[in-house]
Design a protein around this motif. Sequence first.
Motif, PDB file in Angstrom:
ATOM      1  N   SER A 127      30.402  90.002 -12.857  1.00  0.00           N
ATOM      2  CA  SER A 127      29.060  90.232 -12.306  1.00  0.00           C
ATOM      3  C   SER A 127      28.771  91.687 -11.994  1.00  0.00           C
ATOM      4  O   SER A 127      27.664  92.014 -11.581  1.00  0.00           O
ATOM      5  N   GLN A 128      29.744  92.584 -12.204  1.00  0.00           N
ATOM      6  CA  GLN A 128      29.503  93.990 -11.890  1.00  0.00           C
ATOM      7  C   GLN A 128      30.454  94.897 -12.665  1.00  0.00           C
ATOM      8  O   GLN A 128      31.610  94.536 -12.899  1.00  0.00           O
ATOM      9  N   PHE A 129      29.947  96.040 -13.060  1.00  0.00           N
ATOM     10  CA  PHE A 129      30.742  97.012 -13.805  1.00  0.00           C
ATOM     11  C   PHE A 129      30.560  98.405 -13.211  1.00  0.00           C
ATOM     12  O   PHE A 129      29.433  98.827 -12.942  1.00  0.00           O
ATOM     13  N   THR A 143      25.303  95.851 -11.293  1.00  0.00           N
ATOM     14  CA  THR A 143      25.483  94.406 -11.128  1.00  0.00           C
ATOM     15  C   THR A 143      24.437  93.632 -11.910  1.00  0.00           C
ATOM     16  O   THR A 143      23.379  94.175 -12.266  1.00  0.00           O
ATOM     17  N   ASN A 144      24.744  92.356 -12.144  1.00  0.00           N
ATOM     18  CA  ASN A 144      23.745  91.523 -12.822  1.00  0.00           C
ATOM     19  C   ASN A 144      22.496  91.356 -11.953  1.00  0.00           C
ATOM     20  O   ASN A 144      21.381  91.272 -12.466  1.00  0.00           O
ATOM     21  N   ASP A 145      22.672  91.338 -10.636  1.00  0.00           N
ATOM     22  CA  ASP A 145      21.514  91.278  -9.737  1.00  0.00           C
ATOM     23  C   ASP A 145      20.641  92.522  -9.884  1.00  0.00           C
ATOM     24  O   ASP A 145      19.409  92.444  -9.833  1.00  0.00           O
ATOM     25  N   GLY A 146      21.291  93.677 -10.042  1.00  0.00           N
ATOM     26  CA  GLY A 146      20.549  94.921 -10.196  1.00  0.00           C
ATOM     27  C   GLY A 146      19.730  94.925 -11.472  1.00  0.00           C
ATOM     28  O   GLY A 146      18.590  95.408 -11.483  1.00  0.00           O
ATOM     29  N   ILE A 147      20.302  94.380 -12.527  1.00  0.00           N
ATOM     30  CA  ILE A 147      19.576  94.321 -13.799  1.00  0.00           C
ATOM     31  C   ILE A 147      18.381  93.377 -13.696  1.00  0.00           C
ATOM     32  O   ILE A 147      17.288  93.676 -14.185  1.00  0.00           O
ATOM     33  N   VAL A 148      18.581  92.237 -13.039  1.00  0.00           N
ATOM     34  CA  VAL A 148      17.470  91.291 -12.844  1.00  0.00           C
ATOM     35  C   VAL A 148      16.367  91.950 -12.021  1.00  0.00           C
ATOM     36  O   VAL A 148      15.174  91.798 -12.312  1.00  0.00           O
ATOM     37  N   ARG A 149      16.757  92.699 -10.987  1.00  0.00           N
ATOM     38  CA  ARG A 149      15.781  93.392 -10.140  1.00  0.00           C
ATOM     39  C   ARG A 149      15.018  94.440 -10.959  1.00  0.00           C
ATOM     40  O   ARG A 149      13.805  94.584 -10.836  1.00  0.00           O
ATOM     41  N   TRP A 150      15.741  95.152 -11.798  1.00  0.00           N
ATOM     42  CA  TRP A 150      15.104  96.161 -12.660  1.00  0.00           C
ATOM     43  C   TRP A 150      14.124  95.491 -13.621  1.00  0.00           C
ATOM     44  O   TRP A 150      12.991  95.965 -13.811  1.00  0.00           O
ATOM     45  N   LEU A 151      14.536  94.368 -14.219  1.00  0.00           N
ATOM     46  CA  LEU A 151      13.659  93.645 -15.150  1.00  0.00           C
ATOM     47  C   LEU A 151      12.384  93.185 -14.458  1.00  0.00           C
ATOM     48  O   LEU A 151      11.280  93.320 -15.001  1.00  0.00           O
TER      49      LEU A 151
END
Length: 239
Positions: A127-129, A143-151
């Motif tokens: 879930s994070q790199f 993080t995957n949450d960060g990408i969703v937030r960006w989208l």
Amino acid sequence: MNEIVEQFEVTFNQIHQHLKELNGFPKNDNFAELLQRSKLKHSVIRVHFDQLKQYAKLRNAIVHERVSGDYFIATPHKDVVEHLKKIKHTLDQPPAALDFATRPVLFFKEDTAITHIIEAFDQHGISQFPIYTKERNFLGLLTNDGIVRWLSQTMVDGHARLEDITPKEVLHHEKNTNVEFLGANATVFELEERFEKSLDEDRKLKAVILTESGSPDDLPMGIVTTWDLIKVDRQEDDE
């Protein structure tokens, strides 16, 4: 003094000294108080808490309720002394933080295509790199949450442009950027202290990254999240 009683007392006192050290040598160094505080912070103490509490009662009986000379109202069983020694040995040589880290650490450079990283989330189930510059300086944790937030903030009419987007642009949308670093030779105690301190300061620690020297400029050798700390308790339980 009875030999087995002497072994018990010496080992108990050594554990008491460890508890003082783990708590920064407070003025109130009562064993029971230190044990309770340490239970909240350290898995080794948490797992052995009940036994140590009982051993403290036995120790008090030995020290304060001696009938006369080498005649004690209570004496420890050999198995009790052996178990106490095992606990003391664990405190002498605590497990390495790397033992509970996710390894190897998959990380990406700042100019990696975001589409490639999104594929990696699915492929590796992570879930994070960590993201690094071309000079291998740590930029942040993507993080995957960060990408969703960006989208959610960049979509137009239900569509988002992914071409030419890099993690450096997406990192600005990470809500929690709290990451700390420890040297690869750190113990699990030092690792737990970092997470405990972040709770005391009311800031959620996202992860601890382990590098050779503890510097953010070194490449990651292991990464630990709060979920990884569960492994600590489980390993202690299995022993």
